[in-house]
Design a protein around this motif. Structure first.
Motif, PDB file in Angstrom:
ATOM      1  N   VAL A 144       0.852  -1.186   0.000  1.00 26.56           N
ATOM      2  CA  VAL A 144       0.000   0.000   0.000  1.00 26.56           C
ATOM      3  C   VAL A 144       0.887   1.235   0.000  1.00 26.56           C
ATOM      4  CG1 VAL A 144      -1.465   1.446   1.484  1.00 26.56           C
ATOM      5  CG2 VAL A 144      -2.117  -0.907   0.995  1.00 26.56           C
ATOM      6  N   VAL A 145       0.675   2.118  -0.973  1.00 27.15           N
ATOM      7  CA  VAL A 145       1.249   3.456  -0.941  1.00 27.15           C
ATOM      8  C   VAL A 145       0.230   4.332  -0.230  1.00 27.15           C
ATOM      9  CG1 VAL A 145       2.005   5.442  -2.293  1.00 27.15           C
ATOM     10  CG2 VAL A 145       2.618   3.127  -3.027  1.00 27.15           C
ATOM     11  N   LEU A 146       0.608   4.876   0.912  1.00 21.67           N
ATOM     12  CA  LEU A 146      -0.338   5.577   1.773  1.00 21.67           C
ATOM     13  C   LEU A 146      -0.683   6.949   1.197  1.00 21.67           C
ATOM     14  CD1 LEU A 146      -1.855   5.136   4.430  1.00 21.67           C
ATOM     15  CD2 LEU A 146       0.018   6.302   5.599  1.00 21.67           C
ATOM     16  N   ASP A 147      -1.954   7.149   0.922  1.00 21.84           N
ATOM     17  CA  ASP A 147      -2.439   8.393   0.320  1.00 21.84           C
ATOM     18  C   ASP A 147      -2.960   9.307   1.430  1.00 21.84           C
ATOM     19  OD1 ASP A 147      -3.509  10.419  -1.153  1.00 21.84           O
ATOM     20  OD2 ASP A 147      -4.933   9.176  -2.265  1.00 21.84           O
ATOM     21  N   TYR A 148      -2.106  10.238   1.847  1.00 25.70           N
ATOM     22  CA  TYR A 148      -2.540  11.198   2.869  1.00 25.70           C
ATOM     23  C   TYR A 148      -2.377  12.636   2.375  1.00 25.70           C
ATOM     24  CZ  TYR A 148       2.448  11.645   4.167  1.00 25.70           C
ATOM     25  OH  TYR A 148       3.814  11.872   4.165  1.00 25.70           O
ATOM     26  N   GLY A 149      -2.391  12.789   1.055  1.00 22.20           N
ATOM     27  CA  GLY A 149      -2.362  14.119   0.452  1.00 22.20           C
ATOM     28  C   GLY A 149      -0.986  14.679   0.253  1.00 22.20           C
ATOM     29  N   SER A 150       0.054  13.824   0.274  1.00 20.64           N
ATOM     30  CA  SER A 150       1.412  14.320   0.114  1.00 20.64           C
ATOM     31  C   SER A 150       2.243  13.302  -0.634  1.00 20.64           C
ATOM     32  CB  SER A 150       2.053  14.576   1.480  1.00 20.64           C
ATOM     33  OG  SER A 150       3.393  15.005   1.335  1.00 20.64           O
ATOM     34  N   GLY A 151       3.056  13.781  -1.565  1.00 17.31           N
ATOM     35  CA  GLY A 151       4.002  12.893  -2.215  1.00 17.31           C
ATOM     36  C   GLY A 151       3.729  12.721  -3.691  1.00 17.31           C
ATOM     37  N   ASN A 152       4.737  12.226  -4.392  1.00 19.70           N
ATOM     38  CA  ASN A 152       4.606  11.899  -5.803  1.00 19.70           C
ATOM     39  C   ASN A 152       3.965  10.516  -5.902  1.00 19.70           C
ATOM     40  OD1 ASN A 152       6.071  14.241  -6.889  1.00 19.70           O
ATOM     41  ND2 ASN A 152       7.784  13.340  -5.760  1.00 19.70           N
ATOM     42  N   LEU A 153       2.666  10.492  -5.701  1.00 21.83           N
ATOM     43  CA  LEU A 153       1.999   9.219  -5.463  1.00 21.83           C
ATOM     44  C   LEU A 153       2.031   8.311  -6.681  1.00 21.83           C
ATOM     45  CD1 LEU A 153      -1.029  10.537  -3.389  1.00 21.83           C
ATOM     46  CD2 LEU A 153       1.122   9.591  -2.572  1.00 21.83           C
ATOM     47  N   ARG A 154       1.676   8.835  -7.847  1.00 19.74           N
ATOM     48  CA  ARG A 154       1.612   7.977  -9.033  1.00 19.74           C
ATOM     49  C   ARG A 154       2.987   7.460  -9.423  1.00 19.74           C
ATOM     50  NH1 ARG A 154      -3.396   6.113  -8.993  1.00 19.74           N
ATOM     51  NH2 ARG A 154      -4.880   7.827  -8.722  1.00 19.74           N
ATOM     52  N   SER A 155       4.009   8.305  -9.318  1.00 20.75           N
ATOM     53  CA  SER A 155       5.350   7.839  -9.663  1.00 20.75           C
ATOM     54  C   SER A 155       5.832   6.804  -8.662  1.00 20.75           C
ATOM     55  CB  SER A 155       6.333   9.012  -9.741  1.00 20.75           C
ATOM     56  OG  SER A 155       6.409   9.700  -8.512  1.00 20.75           O
ATOM     57  N   ALA A 156       5.448   6.964  -7.401  1.00 24.67           N
ATOM     58  CA  ALA A 156       5.812   5.971  -6.397  1.00 24.67           C
ATOM     59  C   ALA A 156       5.115   4.646  -6.677  1.00 24.67           C
ATOM     60  CB  ALA A 156       5.454   6.476  -4.999  1.00 24.67           C
ATOM     61  N   VAL A 157       3.835   4.702  -7.026  1.00 17.87           N
ATOM     62  CA  VAL A 157       3.093   3.483  -7.347  1.00 17.87           C
ATOM     63  C   VAL A 157       3.737   2.754  -8.514  1.00 17.87           C
ATOM     64  CG1 VAL A 157       0.920   2.606  -8.291  1.00 17.87           C
ATOM     65  CG2 VAL A 157       0.883   4.254  -6.407  1.00 17.87           C
ATOM     66  N   ARG A 158       4.028   3.487  -9.574  1.00 20.98           N
ATOM     67  CA  ARG A 158       4.627   2.849 -10.756  1.00 20.98           C
ATOM     68  C   ARG A 158       5.987   2.236 -10.432  1.00 20.98           C
ATOM     69  NH1 ARG A 158       2.394   7.517 -13.283  1.00 20.98           N
ATOM     70  NH2 ARG A 158       4.422   8.565 -13.159  1.00 20.98           N
ATOM     71  N   ALA A 159       6.786   2.956  -9.645  1.00 19.45           N
ATOM     72  CA  ALA A 159       8.125   2.468  -9.327  1.00 19.45           C
ATOM     73  C   ALA A 159       8.071   1.181  -8.504  1.00 19.45           C
ATOM     74  CB  ALA A 159       8.912   3.543  -8.577  1.00 19.45           C
ATOM     75  N   VAL A 160       7.154   1.105  -7.541  1.00 19.43           N
ATOM     76  CA  VAL A 160       7.062  -0.095  -6.714  1.00 19.43           C
ATOM     77  C   VAL A 160       6.459  -1.247  -7.517  1.00 19.43           C
ATOM     78  CG1 VAL A 160       6.138  -1.054  -4.569  1.00 19.43           C
ATOM     79  CG2 VAL A 160       6.938   1.292  -4.623  1.00 19.43           C
ATOM     80  N   GLU A 161       5.551  -0.937  -8.425  1.00 17.71           N
ATOM     81  CA  GLU A 161       5.038  -1.980  -9.315  1.00 17.71           C
ATOM     82  C   GLU A 161       6.165  -2.567 -10.165  1.00 17.71           C
ATOM     83  OE1 GLU A 161       0.384  -0.680 -10.089  1.00 17.71           O
ATOM     84  OE2 GLU A 161       1.958   0.113 -11.401  1.00 17.71           O
ATOM     85  N   ARG A 162       7.005  -1.703 -10.694  1.00 19.62           N
ATOM     86  CA  ARG A 162       8.132  -2.190 -11.507  1.00 19.62           C
ATOM     87  C   ARG A 162       9.107  -3.009 -10.657  1.00 19.62           C
ATOM     88  NH1 ARG A 162       7.660   3.068 -13.936  1.00 19.62           N
ATOM     89  NH2 ARG A 162       9.301   3.872 -12.575  1.00 19.62           N
ATOM     90  N   ALA A 163       9.126  -2.751  -9.363  1.00 21.51           N
ATOM     91  CA  ALA A 163      10.002  -3.511  -8.471  1.00 21.51           C
ATOM     92  C   ALA A 163       9.442  -4.892  -8.145  1.00 21.51           C
ATOM     93  CB  ALA A 163      10.251  -2.733  -7.185  1.00 21.51           C
ATOM     94  N   GLY A 164       8.207  -5.175  -8.593  1.00 25.84           N
ATOM     95  CA  GLY A 164       7.674  -6.519  -8.453  1.00 25.84           C
ATOM     96  C   GLY A 164       6.540  -6.696  -7.479  1.00 25.84           C
ATOM     97  N   ALA A 165       5.932  -5.604  -7.008  1.00 23.17           N
ATOM     98  CA  ALA A 165       4.848  -5.703  -6.036  1.00 23.17           C
ATOM     99  C   ALA A 165       3.496  -5.425  -6.688  1.00 23.17           C
ATOM    100  CB  ALA A 165       5.072  -4.721  -4.892  1.00 23.17           C
ATOM    101  N   ARG A 166       2.449  -5.903  -6.032  1.00 23.98           N
ATOM    102  CA  ARG A 166       1.080  -5.499  -6.357  1.00 23.98           C
ATOM    103  C   ARG A 166       0.755  -4.286  -5.481  1.00 23.98           C
ATOM    104  NH1 ARG A 166      -2.210  -8.761  -4.171  1.00 23.98           N
ATOM    105  NH2 ARG A 166      -0.680 -10.000  -3.009  1.00 23.98           N
ATOM    106  N   VAL A 167       0.446  -3.171  -6.100  1.00 25.82           N
ATOM    107  CA  VAL A 167       0.389  -1.900  -5.366  1.00 25.82           C
ATOM    108  C   VAL A 167      -1.024  -1.325  -5.361  1.00 25.82           C
ATOM    109  CG1 VAL A 167       1.366   0.408  -5.147  1.00 25.82           C
ATOM    110  CG2 VAL A 167       2.772  -1.455  -6.041  1.00 25.82           C
ATOM    111  N   THR A 168      -1.434  -0.857  -4.196  1.00 22.39           N
ATOM    112  CA  THR A 168      -2.695  -0.142  -4.038  1.00 22.39           C
ATOM    113  C   THR A 168      -2.408   1.228  -3.440  1.00 22.39           C
ATOM    114  OG1 THR A 168      -3.860  -2.222  -3.603  1.00 22.39           O
ATOM    115  CG2 THR A 168      -4.984  -0.183  -2.972  1.00 22.39           C
ATOM    116  N   LEU A 169      -2.984   2.259  -4.030  1.00 23.34           N
ATOM    117  CA  LEU A 169      -2.891   3.617  -3.498  1.00 23.34           C
ATOM    118  C   LEU A 169      -4.172   3.898  -2.725  1.00 23.34           C
ATOM    119  CD1 LEU A 169      -1.581   6.451  -3.346  1.00 23.34           C
ATOM    120  CD2 LEU A 169      -2.735   6.981  -5.508  1.00 23.34           C
ATOM    121  N   THR A 170      -4.057   4.068  -1.405  1.00 22.94           N
ATOM    122  CA  THR A 170      -5.260   4.215  -0.592  1.00 22.94           C
ATOM    123  C   THR A 170      -4.934   4.875   0.745  1.00 22.94           C
ATOM    124  OG1 THR A 170      -7.141   3.005   0.383  1.00 22.94           O
ATOM    125  CG2 THR A 170      -4.994   1.920   0.454  1.00 22.94           C
TER     126      THR A 170
END
Length: 212
Positions: A7-33
């Protein structure tokens, strides 16, 4: 083998989409929530952060993110903080004379860097801690930093019953600051691995593979 969930924690701060994509490319199933239960249940939690310390803490507390982090760590469940997402793990931050309480997972103060040019923006090397899992294979690479504040003194005292955290340092304008920490299930980086090219991708892969 099923990919680990993050889980990429969505609390209104951060480069959320780029973080999601980067962790997905690292091999994880990612949820932004910002969902409390989902963040507790995931194999790994990534806490991003961009901007002022005080506003990040306000957003984090609004979704009970500080409780999520604390609950996960109490159960030995991995958490990775990035940039201000690392800074808020310390006891306090001081910006423009305003002191804000952090999550207090580590003692220490986030303060303005004492360098001729601030912000520290661009590529920089790090002094990776010996035995680091996070920097395995990328110890001599450069990573992308964008920040004006950091932790300039490591204050955690360890004893014979606890393993000493692995602290990685960097330097900007003659001022040393904490660039990364590996402390049991709690890891963090001051730089942005999602903006750090192949080296950042390898570093995130190092974290993700510890989640399986």
């Amino acid at each position: 083998m099923t990919a680990p969930s993050v889980v990429v924690l969505d609390y209104g701060s951060g480069n959320l989409r780029s973080a999601v994509r980067a962790v997905e490319r690292a091999g994880a199933r990612v949820t932004l929530t910002d969902d409390f239960d989902a963040a507790l249940a995931a194999d790994g939690l990534l806490v991003p952060g961009v901007g002022a310390y005080e506003s990040c803490m306000r957003g984090l507390r609004a979704i009970k993110g500080d409780r999520i982090i604390g609950r996960r760590l109490a159960g030995g469940r991995p958490v990775l903080g990035i940039c201000v997402g690392m800074q808020i793990l310390f006891a306090r931050g001081v910006e423009h004379g305003v002191e804000t309480d952090g999550c207090d997972e580590w003692p220490g103060t986030v303060e303005r860097l004492q360098a001729p040019v601030v912000p520290h923006m661009g590529w920089n090397t790090v002094e990776a801690a010996p035995g680091s899992q996070l920097f395995a294979g990328v110890e001599d690479e450069r990573f992308y930093f964008v920040h004006s504040y950091g932790v300039r003194e490591w204050e955690l005292v360890t004893n014979d019953r606890t393993a000493a955290p692995l602290v990685t340092w960097a330097e900007h304008g003659g001022d040393r600051f904490v660039a990364a920490v590996e402390n049991g299930p709690l890891w963090a980086t001051q730089f942005h691995p999602e903006k750090s090219g192949d080296a950042g991708a390898a570093l995130l892969h190092n974290w993700v593979r510890t989640l399986t």
